[in-house]
Design a protein around this motif. Sequence first.
Motif, PDB file in Angstrom:
ATOM      1  N   GLN A 268       0.827  -1.207   0.000  1.00 17.34           N
ATOM      2  CA  GLN A 268       0.000   0.000   0.000  1.00 17.34           C
ATOM      3  C   GLN A 268       0.861   1.257   0.000  1.00 17.34           C
ATOM      4  O   GLN A 268       0.559   2.226  -0.703  1.00 17.34           O
ATOM      5  CB  GLN A 268      -0.943   0.004   1.199  1.00 17.34           C
ATOM      6  N   ALA A 269       1.928   1.248   0.785  1.00 17.65           N
ATOM      7  CA  ALA A 269       2.839   2.398   0.819  1.00 17.65           C
ATOM      8  C   ALA A 269       3.506   2.585  -0.539  1.00 17.65           C
ATOM      9  O   ALA A 269       3.653   3.727  -1.018  1.00 17.65           O
ATOM     10  CB  ALA A 269       3.884   2.219   1.920  1.00 17.65           C
ATOM     11  N   ASN A 270       3.899   1.484  -1.174  1.00 27.57           N
ATOM     12  CA  ASN A 270       4.515   1.575  -2.508  1.00 27.57           C
ATOM     13  C   ASN A 270       3.523   2.119  -3.523  1.00 27.57           C
ATOM     14  O   ASN A 270       3.874   2.958  -4.355  1.00 27.57           O
ATOM     15  CB  ASN A 270       5.027   0.205  -2.959  1.00 27.57           C
ATOM     16  N   ARG A 271       2.286   1.647  -3.457  1.00 24.97           N
ATOM     17  CA  ARG A 271       1.256   2.131  -4.386  1.00 24.97           C
ATOM     18  C   ARG A 271       1.068   3.636  -4.222  1.00 24.97           C
ATOM     19  O   ARG A 271       0.990   4.377  -5.204  1.00 24.97           O
ATOM     20  CB  ARG A 271      -0.062   1.394  -4.152  1.00 24.97           C
ATOM     21  N   LYS A 272       0.990   4.084  -2.984  1.00 29.63           N
ATOM     22  CA  LYS A 272       0.833   5.518  -2.710  1.00 29.63           C
ATOM     23  C   LYS A 272       2.005   6.309  -3.290  1.00 29.63           C
ATOM     24  O   LYS A 272       1.806   7.355  -3.917  1.00 29.63           O
ATOM     25  CB  LYS A 272       0.718   5.746  -1.205  1.00 29.63           C
TER      26      LYS A 272
ATOM     27  N   ASN B  33       4.710  11.470 -22.387  1.00 32.23           N
ATOM     28  CA  ASN B  33       6.165  11.558 -22.260  1.00 32.23           C
ATOM     29  C   ASN B  33       6.711  10.855 -21.029  1.00 32.23           C
ATOM     30  O   ASN B  33       7.914  10.944 -20.754  1.00 32.23           O
ATOM     31  CB  ASN B  33       6.577  13.028 -22.234  1.00 32.23           C
ATOM     32  N   VAL B  34       5.857  10.176 -20.278  1.00 30.47           N
ATOM     33  CA  VAL B  34       6.267   9.466 -19.074  1.00 30.47           C
ATOM     34  C   VAL B  34       5.852   8.009 -19.213  1.00 30.47           C
ATOM     35  O   VAL B  34       4.669   7.708 -19.373  1.00 30.47           O
ATOM     36  CB  VAL B  34       5.616  10.083 -17.811  1.00 30.47           C
ATOM     37  N   SER B  35       6.812   7.125 -19.149  1.00 26.18           N
ATOM     38  CA  SER B  35       6.514   5.696 -19.241  1.00 26.18           C
ATOM     39  C   SER B  35       6.292   5.096 -17.855  1.00 26.18           C
ATOM     40  O   SER B  35       6.657   5.701 -16.836  1.00 26.18           O
ATOM     41  CB  SER B  35       7.665   4.962 -19.930  1.00 26.18           C
ATOM     42  N   VAL B  36       5.728   3.918 -17.833  1.00 22.36           N
ATOM     43  CA  VAL B  36       5.590   3.180 -16.572  1.00 22.36           C
ATOM     44  C   VAL B  36       6.968   2.993 -15.953  1.00 22.36           C
ATOM     45  O   VAL B  36       7.148   3.162 -14.742  1.00 22.36           O
ATOM     46  CB  VAL B  36       4.887   1.826 -16.818  1.00 22.36           C
ATOM     47  N   ALA B  37       7.954   2.671 -16.773  1.00 21.09           N
ATOM     48  CA  ALA B  37       9.322   2.488 -16.263  1.00 21.09           C
ATOM     49  C   ALA B  37       9.837   3.769 -15.613  1.00 21.09           C
ATOM     50  O   ALA B  37      10.500   3.709 -14.567  1.00 21.09           O
ATOM     51  CB  ALA B  37      10.244   2.038 -17.396  1.00 21.09           C
ATOM     52  N   ASP B  38       9.539   4.921 -16.213  1.00 25.07           N
ATOM     53  CA  ASP B  38       9.967   6.200 -15.623  1.00 25.07           C
ATOM     54  C   ASP B  38       9.377   6.389 -14.234  1.00 25.07           C
ATOM     55  O   ASP B  38      10.071   6.804 -13.304  1.00 25.07           O
ATOM     56  CB  ASP B  38       9.529   7.380 -16.499  1.00 25.07           C
ATOM     57  N   VAL B  39       8.095   6.110 -14.111  1.00 24.03           N
ATOM     58  CA  VAL B  39       7.417   6.279 -12.821  1.00 24.03           C
ATOM     59  C   VAL B  39       8.030   5.341 -11.793  1.00 24.03           C
ATOM     60  O   VAL B  39       8.372   5.755 -10.681  1.00 24.03           O
ATOM     61  CB  VAL B  39       5.897   6.037 -12.947  1.00 24.03           C
ATOM     62  N   MET B  40       8.153   4.078 -12.152  1.00 19.82           N
ATOM     63  CA  MET B  40       8.662   3.091 -11.204  1.00 19.82           C
ATOM     64  C   MET B  40      10.106   3.387 -10.813  1.00 19.82           C
ATOM     65  O   MET B  40      10.475   3.277  -9.642  1.00 19.82           O
ATOM     66  CB  MET B  40       8.521   1.682 -11.784  1.00 19.82           C
ATOM     67  N   GLN B  41      10.903   3.794 -11.777  1.00 21.17           N
ATOM     68  CA  GLN B  41      12.295   4.126 -11.482  1.00 21.17           C
ATOM     69  C   GLN B  41      12.373   5.316 -10.528  1.00 21.17           C
ATOM     70  O   GLN B  41      13.231   5.353  -9.647  1.00 21.17           O
ATOM     71  CB  GLN B  41      13.046   4.437 -12.775  1.00 21.17           C
TER      72      GLN B  41
ATOM     73  N   LEU C  43      11.422   1.355  -7.687  1.00 19.60           N
ATOM     74  CA  LEU C  43      10.785   0.048  -7.818  1.00 19.60           C
ATOM     75  C   LEU C  43      10.951  -0.467  -9.245  1.00 19.60           C
ATOM     76  O   LEU C  43      11.234   0.302 -10.161  1.00 19.60           O
ATOM     77  CB  LEU C  43       9.296   0.147  -7.474  1.00 19.60           C
ATOM     78  N   THR C  44      10.733  -1.758  -9.412  1.00 21.72           N
ATOM     79  CA  THR C  44      10.861  -2.347 -10.742  1.00 21.72           C
ATOM     80  C   THR C  44       9.554  -2.221 -11.514  1.00 21.72           C
ATOM     81  O   THR C  44       8.472  -2.165 -10.933  1.00 21.72           O
ATOM     82  CB  THR C  44      11.245  -3.832 -10.650  1.00 21.72           C
ATOM     83  N   GLN C  45       9.682  -2.235 -12.813  1.00 26.41           N
ATOM     84  CA  GLN C  45       8.504  -2.127 -13.672  1.00 26.41           C
ATOM     85  C   GLN C  45       7.591  -3.334 -13.503  1.00 26.41           C
ATOM     86  O   GLN C  45       6.364  -3.211 -13.597  1.00 26.41           O
ATOM     87  CB  GLN C  45       8.946  -1.994 -15.130  1.00 26.41           C
ATOM     88  N   GLY C  46       8.141  -4.479 -13.227  1.00 22.85           N
ATOM     89  CA  GLY C  46       7.332  -5.686 -13.046  1.00 22.85           C
ATOM     90  C   GLY C  46       6.331  -5.548 -11.914  1.00 22.85           C
ATOM     91  O   GLY C  46       5.225  -6.085 -11.983  1.00 22.85           O
ATOM     92  N   GLY C  47       6.691  -4.806 -10.883  1.00 18.53           N
ATOM     93  CA  GLY C  47       5.795  -4.605  -9.753  1.00 18.53           C
ATOM     94  C   GLY C  47       4.594  -3.737 -10.087  1.00 18.53           C
ATOM     95  O   GLY C  47       3.572  -3.780  -9.386  1.00 18.53           O
ATOM     96  N   PHE C  48       4.703  -2.975 -11.136  1.00 17.37           N
ATOM     97  CA  PHE C  48       3.616  -2.074 -11.518  1.00 17.37           C
ATOM     98  C   PHE C  48       2.322  -2.843 -11.771  1.00 17.37           C
ATOM     99  O   PHE C  48       1.258  -2.475 -11.283  1.00 17.37           O
ATOM    100  CB  PHE C  48       3.998  -1.270 -12.771  1.00 17.37           C
ATOM    101  N   TYR C  49       2.402  -3.916 -12.532  1.00 19.68           N
ATOM    102  CA  TYR C  49       1.201  -4.624 -12.957  1.00 19.68           C
ATOM    103  C   TYR C  49       0.572  -5.463 -11.838  1.00 19.68           C
ATOM    104  O   TYR C  49      -0.531  -5.956 -11.983  1.00 19.68           O
ATOM    105  CB  TYR C  49       1.490  -5.441 -14.210  1.00 19.68           C
TER     106      TYR C  49
END
Length: 183
Positions: free
Chosen positions: A10-14, A31-39, A43-49
Motif C-alpha cells: 500500500q505504501a509503494n502504491r501511494k 512523455n512518461v513511461s511506466v518504467a519512468d514512474v517506477m524508477q 521500484l521495478t517495472q514488473g511490480g507495476f502490474y
Amino acid sequence: MSRVSQAEAQANRKRVVEAASRLFREKGVPNVSVADVMQSVGLTQGGFYKQFASKSALVDEAAAKAFADMLDQLTAMDDDHADHDAARSALIESYLSPEARDNPDTSCPAAGFAGDFAREPERRDVYAAGVRDMAGWIAPGDTGLAALSTLVGALLLARATAGSPLSEDILRAARKAASRLTD
C-alpha cells in the motif's frame, strides 16, 4: 526474494501514484513511461502490474489524487484566512505566480492534466469532477467556472511564454481579471 507485506504494498502504491501525478503534470502523460514512474520511486517495472491494471488506470488515479490534494490545499486556505474572499484572493495570487508557472509538477492539476485529458475523451470523468470541485470552491455557478478558466488558461499561456516579458504580463493581467470576476 521476499514478498512485501500488505502495508508495504500500500505504501509503494501511494508512492507510485504521487510520483506519477508529479511526473505527468511536469512532462505530460505521453512523455512518461511506466518504467519512468517506477524508477523514480526505486521500484521495478514488473511490480507495476501487480498494483495497476494499466497506465491509463494509473493516470486516472494520479489525476484524482492531484485534485484531492488541491481541494485539501483550498480547504487549508479557508482555514488560514479570515473569510473565503481572503482565501480566494490568496489562491489567485499563488496560482498566478512565477512559482506556479515554473513548477508544473506541484502546481494545479487542472492545468497540468488539461492537454492529456483533452486528447482522451473516454477518460474525462476524473478530470471533469476535479474541475467542477475546484470551480465550486472558487465561487458558485458560472462565476467559479469563469474564474477557474481564467486561472488555468493564464497559467498555460504563461508557461508557454516563460522567459519572455509577456509571461509576466499574462500573470499580472489574469490576476486582475480573476479578482474582478470574483468580487
